[in-house]
Design an enzyme around this catalytic site. Structure first.
Site, PDB file in Angstrom:
ATOM      1  N   GLU A 123       3.410  -7.642  -3.154  1.00 45.03           N
ATOM      2  CA  GLU A 123       2.833  -8.960  -2.932  1.00 45.03           C
ATOM      3  C   GLU A 123       2.403  -9.629  -4.232  1.00 45.03           C
ATOM      4  O   GLU A 123       2.649 -10.821  -4.417  1.00 45.03           O
ATOM      5  CB  GLU A 123       1.726  -8.855  -1.885  1.00 45.03           C
ATOM      6  CG  GLU A 123       2.359  -8.532  -0.541  1.00 45.03           C
ATOM      7  CD  GLU A 123       1.415  -8.103   0.539  1.00 45.03           C
ATOM      8  OE1 GLU A 123       0.935  -6.956   0.444  1.00 45.03           O
ATOM      9  OE2 GLU A 123       1.156  -8.888   1.462  1.00 45.03           O
TER      10      GLU A 123
ATOM     11  N   ARG B  91       0.779  -1.222   0.000  1.00 43.53           N
ATOM     12  CA  ARG B  91       0.000   0.000   0.000  1.00 43.53           C
ATOM     13  C   ARG B  91       0.817   1.282   0.000  1.00 43.53           C
ATOM     14  O   ARG B  91       0.258   2.370  -0.197  1.00 43.53           O
ATOM     15  CB  ARG B  91      -0.934   0.018   1.218  1.00 43.53           C
ATOM     16  CG  ARG B  91      -0.183  -0.050   2.553  1.00 43.53           C
ATOM     17  CD  ARG B  91      -1.126   0.016   3.744  1.00 43.53           C
ATOM     18  NE  ARG B  91      -1.733   1.313   3.876  1.00 43.53           N
ATOM     19  CZ  ARG B  91      -1.117   2.410   4.338  1.00 43.53           C
ATOM     20  NH1 ARG B  91       0.132   2.350   4.727  1.00 43.53           N
ATOM     21  NH2 ARG B  91      -1.760   3.541   4.428  1.00 43.53           N
TER      22      ARG B  91
ATOM     23  N   LYS C 269       0.099   1.533  -8.635  1.00 47.33           N
ATOM     24  CA  LYS C 269      -0.354   0.744  -7.494  1.00 47.33           C
ATOM     25  C   LYS C 269       0.789  -0.141  -7.037  1.00 47.33           C
ATOM     26  O   LYS C 269       1.825  -0.228  -7.708  1.00 47.33           O
ATOM     27  CB  LYS C 269      -1.590  -0.075  -7.857  1.00 47.33           C
ATOM     28  CG  LYS C 269      -1.367  -1.039  -9.001  1.00 47.33           C
ATOM     29  CD  LYS C 269      -2.568  -1.951  -9.262  1.00 47.33           C
ATOM     30  CE  LYS C 269      -3.799  -1.242  -9.747  1.00 47.33           C
ATOM     31  NZ  LYS C 269      -4.775  -2.151 -10.401  1.00 47.33           N
TER      32      LYS C 269
END
Lengths: 435, 280, 337
Positions: free
Chosen positions: C289, C90, C285
Site C-alpha cells: 500500500e 501485513r 515490512k
C-alpha cells in the site's frame, strides 16, 4: 535496481535480499496456471446471478417458474432457499447472499441459477421476473446525513462516527501564521484485478463442502460461509485457488456462498465465473470521500494544527468501510508531527455500490488531502515543499496523531532524503515557490 | 453468448446471397465490434457470415489513375503498414496506427469499421477528409457512395438490408497532400478518441490550393470543412468555424462545451502543423 | 503547443496490519522429509505479489537449506493453519515472523538430533547449504536429510509450528489516542508532469518512488510492488472513475472504465529505502500500500508546480483541469505564457 548497502546483505545472509525466482513465475508466464475459470470437473454445473440493477426497493415477489423450465437448468434459487442466516459482512453481517426484504444497491444478487451450460443459465436468468417497489434512493453524503431520510439498514445511515483529539486545537489555531482550508473530493474506483471473481464448489463423499476460490483469506471465508449456509465449520473447506489479483476486494465474500449454496442444493459441482461487467457491478469498490481540511503552520515552518472532517460513502454494506474510514481519520495528518488535532469521520450508508477494502485502505484518500495541504502551506511560507516536509516529518521520539511514539522503524525522513538526493543528482528543481 | 451458425462464403456474391436471408444473418470480419454486441445480448444473430476467407478481400492497390482502393477485409494493421498507403496516404496510416491497440488492429477491418458506424473511431474522419468513397455490394449488385453520405449518424449508415461494404476508395489527389491526424483521448492511450482532427493542405507545386479540416469522433458523423486557395490567416478561422458548426455529443469523455473548445484548439494546432509542413 | 512541466512530491505513512483490536496473526508449520526437502504449510494467500517466495527465503535462511529444497503449501483450511488475511500490507511483516519462528524451532530439532548423532555439543554446530557443519570451520559433518531421517526413524517428527500475534489494541474511542499499529510503512514519490494548458490534458512523464521496505527480502518483488503500486496510483489520479447514475453503474465495462496501459506508464525509478524494523522478519515490512498511496498527491502537487492551480477533486480529468484554468483566468489568477 537500487544499490543495497545494508550490512545484513553484504554480510551474513544467504537468501534474504536475494532475487529468488517466484515458484509460480514460469507457469504463469507460460499461461499454464489453472485459475478457477479454467477448471473443469466432471458433472459440473455453471452458475449465473440475477443482479438487482436498481439501487433501492422493496422486493414484492421474485417469480422463477419460467426460469426453472429452461432446458438444462438444475436450480433457480432465491433468498428463501438459503438454509442459514443468508448474511455476511466483514465488520457487521449487513449483506445478504441473496436479497430478501429489500434491494439496497444495484449490485445486490437477487437470484441464482445453475445449469448444464452458461447459455442455459443466462437464458434462465433472463426469465426471472422481479416485482420491485422502488424506494427513494440515498445517494449523496447529504442524503445519508439527513436524519429524516429513510434508513437503508436498521439503525440509520450514519454507521460510525469517530473522533481524533490531540492537544489544544484553539491554541494551535492561535499560534498559526498561515492557515490553509480546502474541501477535497475523491472518487469511486474499481480494483479491476485481471481475474474477475470466480469460485468452484463441490460436496465431497464425506459431506464436506469444498470451495475453491480466488480469495485473500480462506479461514475468514469459512467463518462467514458456515453460518450463512447453516453448516458446521468443519464441514466447510476453503482452498485458495490460483488468483489473478485481488487488491482488497477478495477480502470479502465474493463467489463463495453462491457456489456453495448451489452445490449443496444440486449435489453437483458448480462453477461461477463473473464477467468483467459483473465484476464492475458487484462486490466492493474504493470509498469515495469528501474531506474538509484546515491546517496551520508557523512562520518558522512548524505545523500547528489540523482541523478536519471526513465523510466516506460505504454504500449499501459496511464491509470493511468502518475501518477504512477510521483509518483515514487517524492518518489524516500524514507522516508529520502535528501537535493539535480535531478530526471527525463519518461512515455513511448509501444505496450506492458497497465500498470496502482497496489497496491504500482510506489512506489513499486522506493523502490526497494532507499532501495538498502540505504543499499549500509550504508555498504560503515560501518554503520548498520538500524541506517543509523534512522539517515536519515524524522522527524517532516524536508522536503520531494517535500519540504513538515513533521508534527505530520510522523511515519517512529517509524516503524524503532519498528523493532530495535524486533531485540533486538529476538536477531537478521545483518551479514553486518562485525564487 | 448464444450459439450461431458460422457460414463461410468463398466469394462476395455468395456472401451477399447469404446476407439476403434476413436481419438475423450478420456479416462478421474481425468481430471486434460485433462480438461485444452479441455477448451483451444486443444482437442475437442466427448466423454469422464470415467474410475473412473471401478471396483477395484484403488487397490494397493503387490504380493507374492514382486512386487507392482498399478492399474491405484489409485489417487496420494492414492499412497502417501498407506501402501504398504509407507512400500515398500517409495521414491514413498515421490515423490507423492510433486505433485502439495492436491486438485490435490485427483483427478489426477497415470495412467493418465503416459499416459499424461508430462515431468514436479514428478512420472515418480521416477518410472523409480524403474524399473517400465506399463500395457497397448486395444481392442486387454493387453501388458506390461518398463516405460522407454513407455515414448517417451513430451506428447509422446507408447500408441497405443484405448489403455489405466491399471496398473503400480514395480518389487521386491533384497535386500533393500534406498534413496529419491529431488524436485526443481523455483517458488511457488505448481509449477511443474524444476528438480526432485531420488537417490537410493540398499543394500544386509549392502553392497551397486547398485546406481541409475534418473533425471525427465529436459529433455523430464527421464534419468536413474545405477552403480553396487558403491563406495562413484563414486557418484559425477554419478551426473556429468547425467549433461553431460541430454538434458535439456529450459523454463521459467531456461535455459538449469542452468538446467544442477542443475542436477549436486542436483544429488550430492541426492546421498550423499542416501549414508548416506545406511551407517546408 | 502550450505545455508546462512541473514536479511534485507526495508522502505518506501507513499503519501496517489491522489495528483496532482486530486479530492480526500469522502461523505456519514446517516439515522436513527424510531427504532434507522441506514443506512449509503457510496459511497466507499469495496474490501474485510473492509472499510464497518470501516465506521460502525466510525458511531457507533460518534452516540453512537451498530455496529449491522448499515447497510451500498455501492457504487452505484443510491443510494449512490460519495465517490471517493477505491485506493491510501485513503478509510479509506478520507471516514472515511466524515462518521464521517455525523454522528456528525446526532448526533446533535438527541440531539436537545432529548433536546426538555426532556426539558433538549443539553449540558447535550450524546448518549451511543443507549440511550440518562444524562452527568456525564450516566443515560439513552430516546432511540435514540424514538428520531428518533419524528424527523420523525415532518417531520424532521433523516438524515445527510457528506463530506470531501482531494484534494491537484499539485506540481510545473518544480521542483515538493509543499505539494504533505495530509499525508503519513510509514512502515518498516524486512525479513529473506535463500539463497541456489549452486542453487540460496531463501526462505523467516520470515517477520516482522512494519506499521503505525495512529490509527488501526479495528486491525484484519489492520493485514489482513499487511499479504496480505507482501504476495503480496513476490510474486513480487520472483515469479510473467508476461512475454511478442514480446508483446504477454507467462504467460497467472496460470500454468506459479505463485502466492505464503500458503506453501510459512512464519510467518508474524504484528507490528501495531500508530502515530496518526490528519487529519484522530480518527487519522487513510491507510495501504494497505504501507503494500506491503517494502517486496521486504527487501528481496533484506537480500540476500545481506546473500551472499554479490547485485541483481538489479526483480523478484529474482533462476537462476538470481545463475549467480550473478557465476559472483562474476569469479571476485574473492564471499566469499566462
Amino acid at each position: 535496481m537500487s544499490e543495497d548497502t545494508s550490512p545484513e546483505t553484504t554480510g551474513a545472509y544467504h537468501w534474504i535480499g536475494k532475487n529468488v525466482t517466484k515458484p509460480d513465475a514460469l507457469e504463469k508466464a507460460l499461461g499454464a496456471t489453472e485459475y478457477v475459470g479454467d477448471m473443469v470437473v466432471p458433472g459440473m454445473l455453471h452458475a449465473k446471478i440475477l443482479w438487482a440493477g436498481a439501487p433501492h426497493g422493496v422486493i414484492r415477489n421474485i417469480d422463477t417458474k419460467d426460469a426453472a423450465r429452461v432446458p438444462g437448468v438444475a436450480a433457480v434459487l432465491t433468498a428463501s432457499d438459503v438454509p442459514g442466516t443468508n448474511r455476511y459482512g466483514l465488520a457487521v453481517p449487513d449483506q445478504r447472499a441473496l436479497a430478501d426484504d429489500k434491494v439496497r444497491s444495484a449490485g445486490d444478487a437477487l437470484a441464482l441459477v445453475a445449469a448444464e451450460d452458461e447459455e442455459a443459465a443466462e437464458e434462465a436468468v433472463a426469465k426471472i421476473k422481479v416485482d420491485l417497489e422502488p424506494l427513494r434512493p440515498i445517494l449523496t453524503y447529504e442524503d445519508a446525513l439527513d436524519p429524516m431520510a429513510p434508513a437503508i439498514h436498521e439503525g440509520g445511515n450514519v454507521f460510525q462516527h469517530t473522533t481524533v483529539r490531540k492537544g489544544d486545537l484553539e491554541k494551535g489555531i492561535e499560534e498559526s501564521d498561515v492557515i490553509v482550508e480546502n474541501a477535497y473530493h475523491t472518487h469511486r474506483m474499481d480494483h479491476v484485478p485481471m481475474e474477475p471473481e470466480a469460485g468452484l464448489a463441490y460436496v465431497d463423499p464425506s459431506g464436506v463442502l469444498n470451495i475453491l476460490v480466488g480469495t485473500q483469506y480462506p479461514y475468514r471465508d469459512r467463518r462467514q460461509i458456515a453460518p450463512a449456509l447453516d453448516l458446521a465449520m468443519n464441514k466447510v473447506r476453503v482452498i485458495q485457488a490460483p488468483i489473478g489479483g485481488g487488491f482488497g476486494r477478495k477480502d470479502d465474500i465474493t463467489a463463495e456462498i453462491h457456489v456453495g449454496l448451489l452445490a449443496l442444493k444440486t449435489r453437483r459441482p458448480v462453477r461461477l465465473v463473473y464477467t468483467r461487467e459483473e465484476s464492475l457491478i458487484a462486490n466492493t469498490k474504493r470509498h469515495p470521500m469528501a474531506m474538509n481540511f484546515r491546517t496551520g503552520a508557523r512562520k518558522d515552518g512548524l505545523l500547528t494544527f489540523l482541523d478536519g472532517d471526513i465523510y466516506g460513502d460505504t454504500g449499501a454494506g459496511v464491509s470493511l468501510g468502518a475501518y477504512v474510514i477510521k483509518k483515514a481519520g487517524i492518518h489524516a495528518t500524514g507522516p508529520y508531527d502535528v501537535p493539535n488535532i480535531r478530526v471527525d469521520t463519518y461512515t455513511l450508508y448509501t444505496n450506492n455500490l458497497v465500498s470496502g477494502a482497496m489497496r491504500g485502505f482510506g489512506v489513499m484518500q486522506a493523502a490526497v488531502a494532507h499532501e495538498s495541504q502540505m504543499d499549500q502551506l509550504a508555498h504560503r511560507l515560501g518554503m520548498s515543499p520538500l524541506e517543509f516536509r523534512i522539517k515536519n516529518c515524524l522522527k524517532p521520539g516524536l508522536a503520531s496523531s494517535t500519540g504513538q511514539l515513533m521508534n527505530e522503524g520510522c523511515g519517512i525522513e529517509a524516503t524524503l532524503q532519498r528523493i532530495k538526493d535524486y533531485m540533486s543528482a538529476h538536477d531537478l528543481r521545483f518551479n514553486r515557490p518562485h525564487a | 453468448m448464444r450459439d450461431f451458425d458460422l457460414l463461410e462464403p468463398k466469394t462476395i456474391p455468395e456472401a451477399c446471397g447469404m446476407l439476403a436471408a434476413g436481419e438475423d444473418v450478420r456479416p462478421v470480419s474481425g468481430g471486434t465490434a460485433l462480438l461485444i454486441l452479441v455477448k451483451q445480448g444486443l444482437l442475437r444473430p442466427r448466423s454469422l457470415v464470415n467474410l475473412k476467407k473471401l478471396e483477395g478481400a484484403n488487397a490494397i492497390r493503387r490504380d493507374a489513375g492514382g486512386a487507392v482502393r482498399i478492399e474491405a477485409m484489409a485489417t487496420i494493421h494492414e492499412v497502417e503498414t501498407s506501402q501504398v498507403v504509407r507512400e500515398h496516404l500517409p495521414v491514413l496510416a498515421e490515423a490507423c496506427h492510433q486505433v485502439a491497440n495492436i491486438r485490435i488492429r490485427h483483427l478489426a477491418t477497415i470495412g467493418g469499421n465503416l459499416a459499424h458506424g461508430d462515431h468514436q473511431s479514428d478512420p472515418p474522419g480521416v477518410l472523409v477528409a480524403l474524399g473517400a468513397e465506399v463500395e457497397l455490394s448486395g444481392a442486387g449488385g454493387t453501388r458506390a457512395l461518398k463516405l460522407a453520405d454513407f455515414l448517417l449518424g451513430t451506428y447509422e449508415t446507408a447500408l441497405e438490408p443484405g448489403e455489405m461494404v466491399t471496398a473503400v476508395t480514395v480518389p487521386p489527389v491533384e497535386g500533393r497532400l500534406v498534413g496529419g491526424y491529431l488524436k485526443f483521448t481523455t483517458g488511457s492511450s488505448e481509449e477511443r478518441p474524444c476528438a480526432g482532427i485531420t488537417a490537410l493542405v493540398r499543394l500544386d507545386g509549392d502553392r497551397p490550393v486547398e485546406a481541409r479540416l475534418a473533425v471525427g469522433a465529436v459529433a455523430s458523423r464527421p464534419l468536413l470543412l474545405c477552403e480553396a486557395d487558403p491563406a495562413e490567416a484563414a486557418l484559425e478561422a477554419m478551426a473556429d468555424r468547425a467549433a461553431e458548426e460541430i454538434d458535439p455529443i456529450p459523454d463521459l469523455r467531456g461535455s459538449a462545451e469542452y468538446k467544442r473548445h477542443l475542436v477549436r484548439v486542436l483544429g488550430r494546432r492541426a492546421m498550423a502543423a499542416a501549414w508548416a509542413e506545406a511551407g517546408s | 503547443m502550450a505545455t508546462r512541466k512541473g514536479l511534485g512530491i507526495g508522502s505518506m505513512y501507513y499503519g501496517i496490519g489491522y489495528g483496532f483490536s482486530r486479530a492480526d496473526i500469522g502461523s505456519a508449520e514446517i516439515e522436513m522429509a527424510e531427504d532434507g526437502t522441506t514443506t512449509v504449510y503457510s496459511g497466507a494467500c499469495d496474490m501474485g505479489q510473492g509472499v510464497m517466495t518470501v516465506v521460502t527465503q525466510v525458511a531457507a535462511e533460518e534452516l540453512g537449506i537451498e530455496p529449491d529444497q522448499i515447497r510451500v503449501v498455501a492457504a487452505d483450511t484443510g491443510s494449512t493453519p490460519d495465517a490471517g488475511p493477505t491485506s493491510g500490507s501485513r503478509a510479509t511483516f506478520v507471516q514472515g515472523v511466524a515462518v521464521q519462528n517455525a523454522a528456528q524451532e525446526l532448526r533446533g530439532q535438527i541440531l539436537d538430533m545432529a548433536s546426538r548423532m555426532l556426539e558433538c555439543p549443539k553449540e558447535n554446530l550450524h546448518v549451511r547449504r543443507g549440511e550440518v557443519c562444524e562452527t568456525g570451520t564450516d566443515r560439513p559433518l552430516v546432511s540435514v536429510g540424514k538428520v531428518a531421517h533419524q528424527l523420523h526413524f525415532h518417531g520424532r517428527r521433523a516438524a515445527a509450528w510457528g506463530w506470531h500475534d501482531n494484534t494491537t489494541q484499539d485506540v481510545d474511542p473518544e480521542t483515538s489516542q493509543g499505539d494504533a499499529y505495530a509499525t508503519y510503512g513510509w514512502a515518498t514519490q516524486l512525479a513529473e508532469v506535463e500539463v497541456d494548458t489549452e486542453t487540460g490534458r496531463i501526462r505523467l512523464t516520470k515517477l520516482v518512488s522512494a519506499t521503505d521496505a525495512g529490509k527488501a527480502i526479495n528486491p525484484v518483488a519489492v520493485e514489482g510492488q513499487i511499479e504496480g503500486g505507482a501504476t495503480m496510483g496513476l490510474g486513480y489520479a487520472l483515469y479510473e472513475q467508476h461512475i454511478l447514475e442514480n446508483g446504477v453503474p454507467r462504467t460497467a465495462s472496460l470500454a468506459f472504465y479505463l485502466v492505464p496501459t503500458s503506453m501510459d506508464v512512464p519510467d518508474i525509478e524504484c528507490e528501495i529505502v531500508e530502515v530496518p524494523d526490528p519487529r519484522g522478519p530480518f527487519g522487513a515490512k510491507g510495501v504494497a500500500e505504501p507503494a500506491t498511496i503517494p502517486t496521486t498527491p504527487a501528481i496533484l502537487n506537480a500540476i500545481y508546480d506546473a500551472i499554479g492551480i490547485r485541483i481538489t477533486e479526483t480523478p484529474i480529468t482533462p476537462e476538470r483541469v481545463f475549467f480550473a484554468i478557465q476559472e483562474a483566468r476569469a479571476r485574473g489568477e492564471f499566469e499566462e505564457d
